[in-house]
Design a protein around this motif. Structure first.
Motif, PDB file in Angstrom:
ATOM      1  N   GLY A 118       0.826  -1.214   0.000  1.00 29.36           N
ATOM      2  CA  GLY A 118       0.000   0.000   0.000  1.00 29.36           C
ATOM      3  C   GLY A 118       0.853   1.253   0.000  1.00 29.36           C
ATOM      4  O   GLY A 118       2.079   1.195   0.175  1.00 29.36           O
ATOM      5  N   ARG A 119       0.220   2.390  -0.202  1.00 28.84           N
ATOM      6  CA  ARG A 119       0.924   3.675  -0.234  1.00 28.84           C
ATOM      7  C   ARG A 119       1.287   4.139   1.170  1.00 28.84           C
ATOM      8  O   ARG A 119       0.527   3.982   2.116  1.00 28.84           O
ATOM      9  N   LYS A 120       2.452   4.752   1.295  1.00 27.38           N
ATOM     10  CA  LYS A 120       2.891   5.393   2.541  1.00 27.38           C
ATOM     11  C   LYS A 120       2.778   6.897   2.321  1.00 27.38           C
ATOM     12  O   LYS A 120       3.520   7.467   1.521  1.00 27.38           O
ATOM     13  N   LEU A 121       1.868   7.546   3.053  1.00 25.03           N
ATOM     14  CA  LEU A 121       1.519   8.940   2.767  1.00 25.03           C
ATOM     15  C   LEU A 121       1.859   9.902   3.905  1.00 25.03           C
ATOM     16  O   LEU A 121       1.614  11.106   3.765  1.00 25.03           O
ATOM     17  N   ASP A 122       2.424   9.400   5.021  1.00 29.07           N
ATOM     18  CA  ASP A 122       2.596  10.272   6.181  1.00 29.07           C
ATOM     19  C   ASP A 122       3.616  11.380   5.953  1.00 29.07           C
ATOM     20  O   ASP A 122       3.603  12.398   6.637  1.00 29.07           O
ATOM     21  N   ARG A 123       4.520  11.227   4.976  1.00 25.37           N
ATOM     22  CA  ARG A 123       5.485  12.290   4.677  1.00 25.37           C
ATOM     23  C   ARG A 123       5.176  12.988   3.351  1.00 25.37           C
ATOM     24  O   ARG A 123       5.998  13.751   2.851  1.00 25.37           O
ATOM     25  N   GLY A 124       3.989  12.695   2.806  1.00 24.19           N
ATOM     26  CA  GLY A 124       3.563  13.354   1.570  1.00 24.19           C
ATOM     27  C   GLY A 124       3.569  12.421   0.390  1.00 24.19           C
ATOM     28  O   GLY A 124       4.485  11.604   0.239  1.00 24.19           O
ATOM     29  N   PRO A 125       2.551  12.518  -0.493  1.00 25.25           N
ATOM     30  CA  PRO A 125       2.446  11.611  -1.652  1.00 25.25           C
ATOM     31  C   PRO A 125       3.535  11.830  -2.690  1.00 25.25           C
ATOM     32  O   PRO A 125       3.827  10.935  -3.486  1.00 25.25           O
ATOM     33  N   GLU A 126       4.153  13.004  -2.674  1.00 26.09           N
ATOM     34  CA  GLU A 126       5.163  13.290  -3.690  1.00 26.09           C
ATOM     35  C   GLU A 126       6.414  12.419  -3.556  1.00 26.09           C
ATOM     36  O   GLU A 126       7.182  12.268  -4.507  1.00 26.09           O
ATOM     37  N   LEU A 127       6.637  11.832  -2.394  1.00 25.20           N
ATOM     38  CA  LEU A 127       7.803  10.970  -2.198  1.00 25.20           C
ATOM     39  C   LEU A 127       7.611   9.585  -2.808  1.00 25.20           C
ATOM     40  O   LEU A 127       8.572   8.819  -2.922  1.00 25.20           O
ATOM     41  N   ASN A 128       6.361   9.244  -3.163  1.00 26.08           N
ATOM     42  CA  ASN A 128       6.061   7.954  -3.804  1.00 26.08           C
ATOM     43  C   ASN A 128       6.605   6.776  -2.985  1.00 26.08           C
ATOM     44  O   ASN A 128       7.260   5.869  -3.503  1.00 26.08           O
ATOM     45  N   GLU A 129       6.330   6.803  -1.689  1.00 27.47           N
ATOM     46  CA  GLU A 129       6.786   5.723  -0.813  1.00 27.47           C
ATOM     47  C   GLU A 129       5.720   4.637  -0.714  1.00 27.47           C
ATOM     48  O   GLU A 129       4.521   4.909  -0.789  1.00 27.47           O
ATOM     49  N   MET A 130       6.197   3.408  -0.496  1.00 26.31           N
ATOM     50  CA  MET A 130       5.307   2.256  -0.427  1.00 26.31           C
ATOM     51  C   MET A 130       5.529   1.509   0.886  1.00 26.31           C
ATOM     52  O   MET A 130       6.617   1.506   1.440  1.00 26.31           O
ATOM     53  N   TYR A 131       4.450   0.878   1.368  1.00 31.32           N
ATOM     54  CA  TYR A 131       4.520  -0.021   2.516  1.00 31.32           C
ATOM     55  C   TYR A 131       4.341  -1.459   2.039  1.00 31.32           C
ATOM     56  O   TYR A 131       3.580  -1.728   1.112  1.00 31.32           O
ATOM     57  N   LEU A 132       5.027  -2.374   2.719  1.00 31.70           N
ATOM     58  CA  LEU A 132       4.756  -3.798   2.561  1.00 31.70           C
ATOM     59  C   LEU A 132       4.554  -4.390   3.941  1.00 31.70           C
ATOM     60  O   LEU A 132       5.414  -4.241   4.819  1.00 31.70           O
ATOM     61  N   SER A 133       3.420  -5.034   4.166  1.00 33.90           N
ATOM     62  CA  SER A 133       3.212  -5.859   5.351  1.00 33.90           C
ATOM     63  C   SER A 133       3.085  -7.299   4.876  1.00 33.90           C
ATOM     64  O   SER A 133       2.247  -7.600   4.017  1.00 33.90           O
ATOM     65  N   ALA A 134       3.922  -8.156   5.419  1.00 42.53           N
ATOM     66  CA  ALA A 134       3.956  -9.538   4.943  1.00 42.53           C
ATOM     67  C   ALA A 134       4.041 -10.494   6.122  1.00 42.53           C
ATOM     68  O   ALA A 134       4.740 -10.222   7.112  1.00 42.53           O
ATOM     69  N   LEU A 135       3.340 -11.591   6.016  1.00 38.46           N
ATOM     70  CA  LEU A 135       3.460 -12.694   6.956  1.00 38.46           C
ATOM     71  C   LEU A 135       4.042 -13.862   6.174  1.00 38.46           C
ATOM     72  O   LEU A 135       3.429 -14.373   5.232  1.00 38.46           O
ATOM     73  N   LEU A 136       5.258 -14.243   6.560  1.00 38.85           N
ATOM     74  CA  LEU A 136       6.021 -15.234   5.816  1.00 38.85           C
ATOM     75  C   LEU A 136       6.298 -16.440   6.715  1.00 38.85           C
ATOM     76  O   LEU A 136       6.520 -16.291   7.917  1.00 38.85           O
ATOM     77  N   GLU A 137       6.326 -17.611   6.106  1.00 37.41           N
ATOM     78  CA  GLU A 137       6.528 -18.839   6.875  1.00 37.41           C
ATOM     79  C   GLU A 137       7.760 -19.570   6.367  1.00 37.41           C
ATOM     80  O   GLU A 137       7.936 -19.766   5.161  1.00 37.41           O
ATOM     81  N   LYS A 138       8.624 -19.971   7.297  1.00 36.47           N
ATOM     82  CA  LYS A 138       9.745 -20.835   6.926  1.00 36.47           C
ATOM     83  C   LYS A 138       9.181 -22.216   6.602  1.00 36.47           C
ATOM     84  O   LYS A 138       8.397 -22.764   7.374  1.00 36.47           O
TER      85      LYS A 138
END
Length: 403
Positions: free
Chosen positions: A377-397
């Motif tokens: 998803g988009r990371k917007l807390d520092r402004g949309p112009e930075l085009n930052e993204m979030y990844l939340s992942a649950l990974l299993e060994k």
């Protein structure tokens, strides 16, 4: 005709005087000829250590004799603090060869980069043996963040508050701000917990954890519900992925004030939290809450054996500020300590949009985890112009063929 004067005999006193002078000259010649021998080098080291410890009258300094000690002191090492050499040099085992060490020595571990900063190291290792340590938390943390990890042990007592107050009992301590007297505040801008709680209003600069000491604010709501376009996983939905009771122990990397560990404790799960004291007494605060802090940086190899932990969690701290090669090593270290079937919860990893597809998604996928959840998803807390993204992942060994 015999002479009236008898010949004089050689005086014994003069003979002994001549013998004494000759022996002193011979000793002087030998000592100067062989002054750079290993015995001399050891004596110089002994003298330096003894001088640093001369103020201590409670515990005698014990240094092994030169003939029984396996010295590996280089000439350049003599510029290092004597207490550092006393700790980090090889030490003979009292009962000889040990099959556990495959040696008759024990060599205490210290971070190799420690010796790259001799001025800082000299300040850190200068103290009265068996006395009080300097109030130097900032210095120790600076060394640690420069790679001097683990720090060398010291033979002194750390600073503590004179009017220390016992912590609140469990479970009250989990959600109660501890007493100010539990902290030595010298190293921090704030000098009370009230100041730390209120800095969200007074501090204008961006800080991911400037409000985390407020246990009645945002911390009270963390990981309780799913929100934020699916990026916020709840603890209960993550635990539901596995058979009840099989998530028992784990680690939170860069866990702030350890609210994640507290939430897990409320569910009878033991979590250790790594945290640095970056302008706040994070480790002291974590311990006051009744959960366990680990004072290690993001660079240190995780202090767990292979295939042992049920879950590893990290929020924000594992992001694109870490060089990609070092991040690759770190993710493999997380994979190493997780048992087969263990979970890695990568919580709000962020980067610039184009980096995600080109660098970080392939890097994370290369480790070998199975994807249980993968939300971008988009990371917007520092402004949309930075085009930052979030990844939340649950990974299993993988439970099988995890190597």
């Amino acid at each position: 005709m015999d002479s009236p004067h008898k010949p004089r005999s050689f005086s014994p006193n003069l003979f002994f005087f001549f013998l004494l002078v000759s022996s002193n000259l011979l000793t002087f010649f030998i000592s100067n000829t062989f002054k750079h021998s290993s015995c001399y080098l050891y004596q110089q080291t002994y003298n330096a250590i003894s001088t640093a410890s001369s103020l201590n009258t409670d515990i005698p300094l014990v240094v092994e004799p030169a003939e029984t000690r396996d010295d590996d002191i280089q000439e350049s090492d003599l510029d290092l603090p004597s207490e550092f050499r006393a700790f980090a040099s090889p030490h003979k085992l009292p009962f000889g060869f040990s099959t556990n060490f495959d040696s008759d020595n024990i060599i205490p571990p210290v971070g190799h980069p420690c010796t790259r900063f001799p001025d800082l190291l000299r300040r850190y290792m200068s103290y009265r043996v068996n006395g009080s340590c300097p109030d130097d938390e900032i210095l120790g943390q600076k060394l640690l963040l420069k790679g001097c990890e683990p720090l060398p042990r010291r033979r002194c007592r750390p600073a503590a508050q004179q009017e220390y107050v016992e912590p609140y009992p469990l479970p009250e301590s989990l959600w109660t701000t501890p007493s100010d007297s539990s902290v030595v505040w010298t190293a921090y801008t704030c000098k009370t917990y009230e100041c730390l709680i209120n800095r969200v209003k007074s501090q204008k600069s961006f800080d991911d954890c400037k409000d985390c000491f407020d246990l009645n604010g945002r911390e009270k709501r963390r990981w309780l519900s799913t929100k934020g376009a699916g990026l916020d996983f709840s603890i209960d939905e993550v635990l539901a992925v596995k058979k009840p009771g099989t998530i028992r122990i784990g680690l939170d990397i860069g866990g702030g004030v350890a609210t994640f560990a507290v939430r897990m404790r409320e569910r009878n799960i033991t979590i250790l939290t790594t945290s640095m004291n970056l302008n706040g007494p994070f480790n002291t605060f974590i311990a006051s809450r009744g959960v366990i802090p680990l004072y290690i940086s993001i660079s240190q190899r995780l202090p767990f054996f292979d295939n042992t932990l049920d879950i590893v969690h990290s929020m924000h701290v594992l992001s694109n500020w870490i060089p990609s090669t070092l991040l690759h090593f770190l993710l493999f270290d997380i994979y190493r300590v997780l048992r087969p079937g263990g979970l890695f919860w990568l919580d709000h990893f962020f980067c610039v949009g184009e980096q995600f597809e080109q660098v970080y998604a392939p890097l994370i996928e290369s480790i070998g985890f199975n994807k249980v959840k993968w939300v971008v998803g988009r990371k917007l807390d520092r402004g949309p112009e930075l085009n930052e993204m979030y990844l939340s992942a649950l990974l299993e060994k993988p439970l099988k063929n995890s190597w």
